[in-house]
Design a protein around this motif. Structure first.
Motif, PDB file in Angstrom:
ATOM      1  N   LEU A 126       0.824  -1.212   0.000  1.00 14.24           N
ATOM      2  CA  LEU A 126       0.000   0.000   0.000  1.00 14.24           C
ATOM      3  C   LEU A 126       0.861   1.266   0.000  1.00 14.24           C
ATOM      4  O   LEU A 126       0.561   2.222  -0.730  1.00 14.24           O
ATOM      5  CB  LEU A 126      -0.934  -0.024   1.221  1.00 14.24           C
ATOM      6  CG  LEU A 126      -1.953   1.104   1.297  1.00 14.24           C
ATOM      7  CD1 LEU A 126      -2.888   1.092   0.081  1.00 14.24           C
ATOM      8  CD2 LEU A 126      -2.771   0.999   2.588  1.00 14.24           C
ATOM      9  N   ALA A 142      -7.447   5.977  -2.401  1.00 12.09           N
ATOM     10  CA  ALA A 142      -6.583   4.976  -1.753  1.00 12.09           C
ATOM     11  C   ALA A 142      -6.019   5.533  -0.443  1.00 12.09           C
ATOM     12  O   ALA A 142      -5.959   4.834   0.572  1.00 12.09           O
ATOM     13  CB  ALA A 142      -5.457   4.559  -2.692  1.00 12.09           C
ATOM     14  N   ARG A 143      -5.632   6.809  -0.446  1.00 13.46           N
ATOM     15  CA  ARG A 143      -5.109   7.438   0.788  1.00 13.46           C
ATOM     16  C   ARG A 143      -6.194   7.548   1.845  1.00 13.46           C
ATOM     17  O   ARG A 143      -5.952   7.309   3.028  1.00 13.46           O
ATOM     18  CB  ARG A 143      -4.531   8.823   0.473  1.00 13.46           C
ATOM     19  CG  ARG A 143      -3.188   8.743  -0.224  1.00 13.46           C
ATOM     20  CD  ARG A 143      -2.612  10.140  -0.508  1.00 13.46           C
ATOM     21  NE  ARG A 143      -1.445  10.007  -1.369  1.00 13.46           N
ATOM     22  CZ  ARG A 143      -1.188  10.785  -2.424  1.00 13.46           C
ATOM     23  NH1 ARG A 143      -2.009  11.771  -2.751  1.00 13.46           N
ATOM     24  NH2 ARG A 143      -0.106  10.574  -3.148  1.00 13.46           N
ATOM     25  N   LEU A 145      -8.843   5.569   2.175  1.00 16.14           N
ATOM     26  CA  LEU A 145      -9.101   4.219   2.699  1.00 16.14           C
ATOM     27  C   LEU A 145      -7.958   3.761   3.613  1.00 16.14           C
ATOM     28  O   LEU A 145      -8.203   3.072   4.605  1.00 16.14           O
ATOM     29  CB  LEU A 145      -9.301   3.226   1.546  1.00 16.14           C
ATOM     30  CG  LEU A 145     -10.630   3.380   0.788  1.00 16.14           C
ATOM     31  CD1 LEU A 145     -10.612   2.571  -0.500  1.00 16.14           C
ATOM     32  CD2 LEU A 145     -11.807   2.956   1.663  1.00 16.14           C
ATOM     33  N   ALA A 146      -6.729   4.173   3.295  1.00 16.98           N
ATOM     34  CA  ALA A 146      -5.578   3.777   4.111  1.00 16.98           C
ATOM     35  C   ALA A 146      -5.701   4.316   5.540  1.00 16.98           C
ATOM     36  O   ALA A 146      -5.197   3.715   6.487  1.00 16.98           O
ATOM     37  CB  ALA A 146      -4.283   4.269   3.477  1.00 16.98           C
ATOM     38  N   ALA A 153      -8.165  -0.701   1.699  1.00 12.61           N
ATOM     39  CA  ALA A 153      -7.230   0.119   0.924  1.00 12.61           C
ATOM     40  C   ALA A 153      -6.442  -0.753  -0.057  1.00 12.61           C
ATOM     41  O   ALA A 153      -6.272  -0.387  -1.226  1.00 12.61           O
ATOM     42  CB  ALA A 153      -6.289   0.869   1.861  1.00 12.61           C
TER      43      ALA A 153
END
Ligand code: DGI
Ligand code: FE
Ligand code: FE
Length: 193
Positions: A126, A142-143, A145-146, A153
């Motif tokens: 990730l 993506a950030r 969800l991370a 993510a």
């Protein structure tokens, strides 16, 4: 081996731009390690060495694939971008005597992902996708969800990679599908969608 020493080892074999990416991935991965309670040392070394073989000659990578018993031979028939992870893992094992399985697995699977990824592997996979130098559209989600859920993510990063490769009419290595399927089933089972 300390993380700074691992970074120096990567710096010695990478062009400046690529090395700066490795520094950003390492910082991102260490932040994720704190967030998801992973071992900072293991994550740091794996992130610092994840692209170790990225700029080696194609012919050298091919040689390592052909002569290392535990590198899957089918890689030869896929894009050469996929070679630097598995070969890099073998090289750091051989040259730096790294035997920590979490480090080796994280370097090995950082491009494709795989089913059965452990915590350190997911974090490095990730971090490579969301490091601050990445600029594609999907990186924002993506950030986000991370910040919330490591599995979601990773699933999102895998999905976007699959869509990107389909769009480019490129073959997709089965490990990427298997990683995506596994996380999707896990997320469904946990009541997600
Ligand atoms: O080494 P980096 O550039 O930091 O990043 P990486 O190791 O994730 O390499 C990404 C590249 O690999 C990207 O351009 C897409 C390409 N690629 C080719 N085949 C596959 C693939 N990526 C995945 N996930 N699965 C594939 O089958
Ligand atoms: Fe890479
Ligand atoms: Fe990378």
């Amino acid at each position: 081996m300390e993380v700074d020493y691992a970074l120096q080892k990567s710096k010695a074999v990478l062009p400046t731009k690529r090395y700066e990416h490795v520094e950003r991935v390492t910082e991102t991965a260490l932040n994720l390690a704190d967030q998801y309670q992973a071992d900072r040392y293991t994550v740091g070394i794996a992130a610092a060495l994840h692209d170790y073989a990225k700029h080696m000659d194609k012919s050298l990578l091919e040689h390592w694939i052909k002569t290392s018993v535990d590198i899957p031979k089918d890689l030869i028939h896929y894009h050469h971008e996929l070679w630097h992870g598995p070969v890099g893992a073998k090289m750091i094992q051989h040259w730096f005597m790294i035997e920590n399985k979490d480090i080796l697995n994280a370097v090995r699977s950082h491009t494709t992902g795989r089913a059965g990824m452990g915590l350190v592997e997911k974090i490095v996979f990730l971090a490579d996708y969301i490091e601050p130098g990445r600029q594609f559209d999907a990186v924002f989600e993506a950030r986000n969800l991370a910040e919330q859920d490591l599995d979601r993510a990773c699933q999102y990063a895998l999905k976007q990679s699959i869509l990107f490769l389909i769009d480019k009419k490129q073959p997709i290595y089965p490990d990427t599908f298997q990683a995506y399927n596994e996380l999707t089933q896990l997320i469904k089972k946990d009541g997600g969608n």
